[in-house]
Design a protein around this motif. Structure first.
Motif, PDB file in Angstrom:
ATOM      1  N   SER A  63      28.933  22.372  27.677  1.00 40.58           N
ATOM      2  CA  SER A  63      29.298  23.786  27.608  1.00 40.58           C
ATOM      3  C   SER A  63      28.086  24.655  27.261  1.00 40.58           C
ATOM      4  CB  SER A  63      30.382  24.003  26.551  1.00 40.58           C
ATOM      5  OG  SER A  63      30.514  25.379  26.240  1.00 40.58           O
ATOM      6  N   TRP A  65      28.104  27.687  26.135  1.00 42.77           N
ATOM      7  CA  TRP A  65      28.366  28.422  24.897  1.00 42.77           C
ATOM      8  C   TRP A  65      28.237  27.515  23.674  1.00 42.77           C
ATOM      9  CZ3 TRP A  65      27.815  32.760  26.993  1.00 42.77           C
ATOM     10  CH2 TRP A  65      28.398  33.073  28.224  1.00 42.77           C
ATOM     11  N   CYS A  66      28.591  26.247  23.816  1.00 43.18           N
ATOM     12  CA  CYS A  66      28.413  25.296  22.710  1.00 43.18           C
ATOM     13  C   CYS A  66      26.926  25.073  22.444  1.00 43.18           C
ATOM     14  CB  CYS A  66      29.101  23.973  23.027  1.00 43.18           C
ATOM     15  SG  CYS A  66      30.907  24.083  23.136  1.00 43.18           S
ATOM     16  N   ARG A  68      24.586  27.234  22.686  1.00 38.79           N
ATOM     17  CA  ARG A  68      24.089  28.362  21.896  1.00 38.79           C
ATOM     18  C   ARG A  68      24.328  28.132  20.408  1.00 38.79           C
ATOM     19  NH1 ARG A  68      25.991  34.103  23.605  1.00 38.79           N
ATOM     20  NH2 ARG A  68      23.869  34.236  24.394  1.00 38.79           N
ATOM     21  N   ASP A 135      34.474  32.147  19.254  1.00 42.63           N
ATOM     22  CA  ASP A 135      33.573  32.795  20.209  1.00 42.63           C
ATOM     23  C   ASP A 135      32.138  32.494  19.806  1.00 42.63           C
ATOM     24  OD1 ASP A 135      33.066  34.984  22.369  1.00 42.63           O
ATOM     25  OD2 ASP A 135      31.882  35.616  20.632  1.00 42.63           O
ATOM     26  N   SER A 136      31.313  32.060  20.772  1.00 38.31           N
ATOM     27  CA  SER A 136      29.954  31.632  20.433  1.00 38.31           C
ATOM     28  C   SER A 136      29.138  32.750  19.799  1.00 38.31           C
ATOM     29  CB  SER A 136      29.239  31.096  21.679  1.00 38.31           C
ATOM     30  OG  SER A 136      29.075  32.111  22.653  1.00 38.31           O
ATOM     31  N   ASN A 161      19.104  34.253  22.529  1.00 42.52           N
ATOM     32  CA  ASN A 161      20.436  34.410  21.946  1.00 42.52           C
ATOM     33  C   ASN A 161      20.583  35.797  21.328  1.00 42.52           C
ATOM     34  OD1 ASN A 161      21.334  31.705  22.514  1.00 42.52           O
ATOM     35  ND2 ASN A 161      20.047  30.990  20.835  1.00 42.52           N
ATOM     36  N   ARG A 165      25.259  40.738  24.559  1.00 44.17           N
ATOM     37  CA  ARG A 165      25.130  39.971  25.789  1.00 44.17           C
ATOM     38  C   ARG A 165      24.442  40.792  26.884  1.00 44.17           C
ATOM     39  NH1 ARG A 165      30.950  36.760  26.108  1.00 44.17           N
ATOM     40  NH2 ARG A 165      30.599  35.459  24.246  1.00 44.17           N
ATOM     41  N   PHE A 170      24.245  34.510  30.533  1.00 42.47           N
ATOM     42  CA  PHE A 170      24.935  33.323  31.050  1.00 42.47           C
ATOM     43  C   PHE A 170      24.036  32.453  31.920  1.00 42.47           C
ATOM     44  CE2 PHE A 170      27.557  31.156  34.240  1.00 42.47           C
ATOM     45  CZ  PHE A 170      28.292  30.339  33.394  1.00 42.47           C
TER      46      PHE A 170
END
Length: 208
Positions: A63, A65-66, A68, A135-136, A161, A165, A170
């Motif tokens: 993932s 997001w994981c 991050r 949420d990341s 990071n 956003r 992404f």
């Protein structure tokens, strides 16, 4: 008969080489994935000792997001109990069945915290602060706010990071996963035996 013997011999040799080739591909793709993120995730300089909150992270390696959140944990030098939650299907991220080991626990933690009915990852349970986040961006902001005191945040981590956003957010996060698209690279559930005690691993996301 000789042709058949030669054919079997070649197949046998190929079978002996395949594990080595597979290992080489995995190592190469892992290094490439780290290079795309410029090896972000190394512990940053601290002027004070790192805190020791009780953190439980439900996530899966593939993932974006994981990743991050794992990078943020590494930069802050925080220890966490990682509970891998690989996918069982590509249809829905939060779906799980009877063979899932940690996803039922993650779903219960999310429900207890009043999260939405759709299970998503990463999911962080901070027992020290008494909060559960899914949420990341919110997780990273939480970690920096509570445990980032005395840390000189690297410019690289700020760029990769950001708190807000961006259009490149992404693609830069997803690129490492795209370089390792096969199921066994932390994406899909594989048969395994449960360990009696948690495994202790010293490392960071930048260490490929």
């Amino acid at each position: 008969c000789r042709l058949l013997w030669l054919g079997r011999r070649r197949v046998s040799r190929l079978a002996g080489v395949l594990p080595t080739v597979n290992m080489f591909v995995h190592r190469l793709s892992s290094r490439a994935a780290g290079a795309v993120r410029l090896w972000n995730g190394e512990p940053a300089r601290r002027s004070t000792p790192a805190p020791t909150p009780e953190l439980i992270l439900f996530e899966y390696e593939a993932s974006p997001w994981c990743r991050r959140v794992r990078e943020t944990l590494g930069v802050l030098g925080l220890a966490a109990l990682i509970k891998p939650c690989p996918r069982e299907t590509l249809r829905a991220e939060g779906a799980f069945g009877a063979t899932s080991r940690h996803r039922p626990e993650a779903a219960a933690a999310a429900a207890e915290a009043g999260a939405s009915s759709r299970l998503s990852f990463p999911l962080l349970v901070d027992r020290t602060a008494g909060v559960t986040l899914s949420d990341s961006a919110a997780i990273c902001e939480h970690l920096w706010s509570l445990y980032g005191g005395g840390v000189e945040r690297p410019t690289l981590d700020q760029a990769l990071n950001p708190r807000r956003r961006t259009l490149l957010d992404f693609p830069l996060l997803a690129a490492p996963s795209a370089l390792r698209p096969w199921p066994e690279a932390g994406l899909m559930l594989a048969p395994s035996e449960p360990n009696q005690q948690p495994l202790l691993l010293y490392g960071c996301e930048a260490a490929q």
